[in-house]
Design an enzyme around this catalytic site. Structure first.
Site, mmCIF file in Angstrom:
data_model
loop_
_atom_site.group_PDB
_atom_site.id
_atom_site.type_symbol
_atom_site.label_atom_id
_atom_site.label_comp_id
_atom_site.label_asym_id
_atom_site.label_seq_id
_atom_site.Cartn_x
_atom_site.Cartn_y
_atom_site.Cartn_z
ATOM 1 N N GLY A 12 0.847 -1.187 0.000
ATOM 2 C CA GLY A 12 0.000 0.000 0.000
ATOM 3 C C GLY A 12 0.874 1.224 0.000
ATOM 4 N N LYS A 18 -0.956 0.486 6.293
ATOM 5 C CA LYS A 18 -0.333 -0.834 6.400
ATOM 6 C C LYS A 18 0.119 -1.141 7.808
ATOM 7 C CE LYS A 18 2.997 -0.605 3.611
ATOM 8 N NZ LYS A 18 4.336 -1.065 3.292
ATOM 9 N N LYS A 143 -10.165 2.300 6.049
ATOM 10 C CA LYS A 143 -10.721 3.607 6.438
ATOM 11 C C LYS A 143 -12.215 3.690 6.108
ATOM 12 C CE LYS A 143 -6.177 5.642 5.902
ATOM 13 N NZ LYS A 143 -5.321 6.766 5.594
ATOM 14 N N ASP A 145 -14.476 3.652 8.157
ATOM 15 C CA ASP A 145 -15.103 4.544 9.149
ATOM 16 C C ASP A 145 -15.214 5.970 8.606
ATOM 17 O OD1 ASP A 145 -12.255 4.118 9.319
ATOM 18 O OD2 ASP A 145 -12.215 5.508 11.027
ATOM 19 N N SER A 446 34.490 14.874 -27.951
ATOM 20 C CA SER A 446 34.623 15.269 -29.345
ATOM 21 C C SER A 446 35.676 16.382 -29.426
ATOM 22 C CB SER A 446 33.276 15.785 -29.850
ATOM 23 O OG SER A 446 33.429 16.330 -31.135
ATOM 24 N N LYS A 450 41.213 12.223 -30.658
ATOM 25 C CA LYS A 450 41.220 10.779 -30.883
ATOM 26 C C LYS A 450 41.596 10.437 -32.325
ATOM 27 C CE LYS A 450 36.867 10.364 -29.749
ATOM 28 N NZ LYS A 450 36.585 11.784 -29.474
ATOM 29 N N SER A 518 32.704 6.987 -27.175
ATOM 30 C CA SER A 518 32.352 5.893 -26.253
ATOM 31 C C SER A 518 32.239 6.389 -24.807
ATOM 32 C CB SER A 518 33.334 4.731 -26.350
ATOM 33 O OG SER A 518 34.675 5.148 -26.407
HETATM 34 P P1 ADP Z 1 38.179 13.690 -32.010
HETATM 35 O O1 ADP Z 1 38.500 12.613 -32.980
HETATM 36 O O2 ADP Z 1 38.577 13.326 -30.610
HETATM 37 O O3 ADP Z 1 36.820 14.206 -32.105
HETATM 38 P P2 ADP Z 1 39.839 15.282 -33.680
HETATM 39 O O4 ADP Z 1 41.126 14.501 -33.740
HETATM 40 O O5 ADP Z 1 38.923 15.202 -34.822
HETATM 41 O O6 ADP Z 1 39.131 14.927 -32.310
HETATM 42 O O7 ADP Z 1 40.157 16.792 -33.414
HETATM 43 C C1 ADP Z 1 41.169 17.244 -32.545
HETATM 44 C C2 ADP Z 1 41.634 18.620 -32.987
HETATM 45 O O8 ADP Z 1 42.541 19.127 -32.004
HETATM 46 C C3 ADP Z 1 42.403 18.542 -34.290
HETATM 47 O O9 ADP Z 1 42.073 19.660 -35.067
HETATM 48 C C4 ADP Z 1 43.857 18.601 -33.819
HETATM 49 O O10 ADP Z 1 44.700 19.157 -34.807
HETATM 50 C C5 ADP Z 1 43.754 19.519 -32.632
HETATM 51 N N1 ADP Z 1 44.824 19.362 -31.631
HETATM 52 C C6 ADP Z 1 45.525 20.382 -31.119
HETATM 53 N N2 ADP Z 1 46.445 19.938 -30.229
HETATM 54 C C7 ADP Z 1 46.327 18.614 -30.184
HETATM 55 C C8 ADP Z 1 47.022 17.607 -29.478
HETATM 56 N N3 ADP Z 1 48.011 17.882 -28.610
HETATM 57 N N4 ADP Z 1 46.630 16.319 -29.639
HETATM 58 C C9 ADP Z 1 45.609 16.005 -30.471
HETATM 59 N N5 ADP Z 1 44.947 16.934 -31.197
HETATM 60 C C10 ADP Z 1 45.293 18.243 -31.068
#
Ligand code: ADP
Length: 609
Positions: A12, A18, A143, A145, A446, A450, A518
């Site tokens: 409840g 309860k 309830k 009552d 982003s 990477k 990720s």
């Molecule tokens: P992600 O893939 O993580 O989205 P990107 O590699 O596309 O990132 O973009 C990173 C940006 O940062 C690029 O334009 C790169 O030239 C710039 N940048 C500046 N300094 C660095 C660094 N020390 N290491 C990696 N990228 C760098």
């Protein structure tokens, strides 16, 4: 006269009464201890109606301080029968506790306030208790009552309930008009409600026939631990979940399905000839049959089933919504492994009992889905055995129980589909390329760098004569993953697919570079778990949000800030940074070249290149 203990669950909302109901039942049955009585009188003060809820709210207070467990069990006995009441706190997380109480109870007492009638909550509770196999419900219309003991009001509520509960699997539905506060129709027939001709609550509970006892079901012993004090003794210990066992009985260990016989039944006190549900025992076998923690010992004539794919019914209990594709820990008895919800078939609208198409489940929702386990486990359908057919899902990071459910049946894929064995395997493929396969998993916001770094690392590896493949947004989101967007559920599925593809490429003997935001720890761990130890290298490209935003290589942050892109990581979607990556690159300090060298150095040290 039915014998045995009757297990009750009371359900409840907070103010439905309860605690008052159970408190009053104990009081009327003269089951309160002296000190409880005087405390009750002192607490209630002015000599007007005694506050029976005080008796149980004391327990609630303890629970809130985390002193006792979520479900408190109270025992009481009348001349005719023994009772165990599972008392579950009525506040927010009610379904979590209710599920625990429901799986062990024979009868549910659903309380409604006569002024409010049947609420969504009442319907939800009914679905949950039905789902967990309770066959008898009492609708205590409390309830009365406050409603002038109106027969019309009672009829209206009870008829509405009986109609609503038609789709549920109850054997009996008993509606009783009560006043928990005044004691009407609890133990004594109400003078005020002479129009009511049914049983009082206690009469009903004392005379209810319940299901076949656990001892009559087939024998099941989930192994809790392997008892091996010295080389001469090997026993398998646990609490008997159901049935009975005797020395020399023929048994089978599931899921290996190896057969043997019981040699000894050892207990704390002495050896025994037999044991039954509830007993803590250690079994030894007549043959050298290997069994492990989590396996289930059963009679060879009536074994449980085994599978790694199931149709299940699930109660989602976590505040975070369920994510199909995410790996959760699953516990079935003493068995533990990982499970993924592979297909959410529908959720149930508890108000209309309709099946609703859904992509996720929120707290307190009930749904039907398929789940897929990392390994084969022993089980019985919940319908035939609550002990070996129930499961819970646990979040791998928060360790919270996020769902409870019942296994309906195995989908049998495990036995129907066997993996094709090939002559050329991963190591043969890798050997020809003179390299060790691995997955370099780049994660970060982003614009963190990477792709830039992964691209440079791949060029370097290529120059060194290695066979590589890069997976990133461009070659995946336009093809394999073009049906997915950026909601949490889609992100989980996105990474699940990438993980599987990177596993296949590693199996082909390649060095795979994965460049995806990720954002969730769980999915990165899942990707890791698909590979062999040492094959997964998590590289955290650690660049603070403000720097990423300044770089904004694709102009995405500008758009996200302008509200043109929804669910953008770091802005309105979460990023869970790795806690223990193989490599962490701080790009505010390391140039692209320096980061590349660091990765190549790591691979050299590990003998990968
Ligand atoms: P992600 O893939 O993580 O989205 P990107 O590699 O596309 O990132 O973009 C990173 C940006 O940062 C690029 O334009 C790169 O030239 C710039 N940048 C500046 N300094 C660095 C660094 N020390 N290491 C990696 N990228 C760098």
């Amino acid at each position: 006269m039915p014998d045995g203990v009757l297990r009750l669950l009371t359900c409840g909302s907070v103010d439905d009464g309860k605690s008052t109901l159970i408190g009053r039942l104990l009081y009327d049955s003269n089951l309160l201890l002296e000190d409880q009585l005087s405390a009750l009188q002192a607490e209630s003060g002015d000599g007007s109606d005694l506050d029976f809820s005080y008796l149980l709210d004391g327990l609630n207070a303890e629970r809130e301080q985390g002193i006792t467990i979520d479900v408190a069990y109270r025992f009481f006995a009348t001349e005719k029968r023994h009772f165990i009441v599972a008392d579950t706190p009525g506040h927010e997380q009610y379904t979590r506790n209710m599920a625990t109480g429901a799986s062990t109870s024979d009868v549910a007492i659903l309380l409604v306030d006569a002024r409010n009638g049947i609420l969504t909550q009442t319907r939800r509770h009914s679905h949950i208790v039905s789902m967990f196999g309770i066959r008898h419900v009492v609708l205590a219309v409390n309830k009365m009552d406050l409603m002038d003991y109106s027969e019309d009001r009672f009829s209206e509520i009870s008829e509405a309930y009986v109609t609503a509960a038609q789709t549920l699997n109850f054997d009996t539905i008993t509606c009783i008009p009560v006043s928990a506060l005044k004691g009407d129709n609890l133990r004594k027939k109400s003078v005020e409600m002479a129009w009511y001709r049914g049983p009082t609550l206690l009469d009903f509970l004392e005379s209810l026939d319940t299901l076949e006892p656990r001892t009559q079901q087939p024998f099941r012993l989930p192994i809790q631990w392997v008892n091996r004090p010295d080389a001469d003794f090997r026993g398998y210990s646990g609490t008997v979940a159901s049935g009975q066992i005797h020395v020399q009985d023929e048994i089978v260990v599931v899921p290996s399905f190896r057969k043997t016989k019981v040699d000894r039944i050892v207990t704390m006190d002495a050896d025994r000839e037999s044991a039954q549900a509830g007993d803590a025992i250690t079994l030894t076998f007549t043959d050298e049959v290997d069994a492990q923690r989590g396996d289930v010992i059963a009679p060879s004539a009536e074994p449980p089933d085994s599978s790694d794919q199931f149709r299940v019914q699930l109660l989602w209990m976590d505040q975070e919504p369920m994510l199909p594709g995410r790996n959760y820990e699953i516990k079935i008895g003493t068995q533990k492994t990982l499970a993924v919800i592979s297909d959410l078939r529908y959720t149930i609208n508890v108000n209309t009992a309709e099946q609703v198409a859904a992509r996720t489940m929120n707290a307190n929702e009930i749904g039907v889905c398929n789940i897929s386990l990392q390994r084969t486990v022993a089980f019985d359908p919940y319908e035939s055995n609550k002990q070996t057919g129930a499961f819970i899902l646990i979040d791998r990071y928060t360790k919270q129980t996020v769902a409870a459910g019942r296994l309906e049946y195995g989908l049998r894929r495990a036995t129907n589909i066997t993996r094709q064995e090939f002559n050329v395997d991963k190591s043969a493929r890798a050997q020809l390329k003179i390299q060790k396969p691995c997955v370099l998993w780049f994660t970060g916001l982003s614009g963190s760098g990477k792709s830039t770094i992964a691209n440079r690392v791949e060029s370097e590896l290529h120059a060194l004569g290695h066979h590589t493949y890069i997976l990133d947004g461009d070659n995946v989101s336009h093809g394999l993953n073009k049906d997915l967007g950026f909601t949490d559920a889609d992100r989980v599925e996105n990474i699940r697919r990438i993980s599987e593809v990177s596993r296949l490429f590693a199996d082909a003997g390649l060095i795979v570079l994965v460049s995806f935001i990720s954002p969730f720890r769980s999915e990165r761990e899942m990707a890791r778990s698909l590979l062999e130890a040492g094959e997964f290298v998590e590289i955290f490209v650690d660049t603070p949000l403000d720097i990423c935003e300044q770089r904004d290589p694709k102009g995405l942050y500008v758009k996200a800030r302008a509200g043109e892109i929804a669910n953008f990581t770091g802005i309105d979607s979460n990023y869970e940074a790795p806690t223990d990556p193989e490599l962490r690159l701080d790009t505010t300090k390391l140039s692209v070249d320096a980061s590349t060298s660091e990765i190549i150095e790591y691979l050299r040290n590990k003998g990968i290149v």
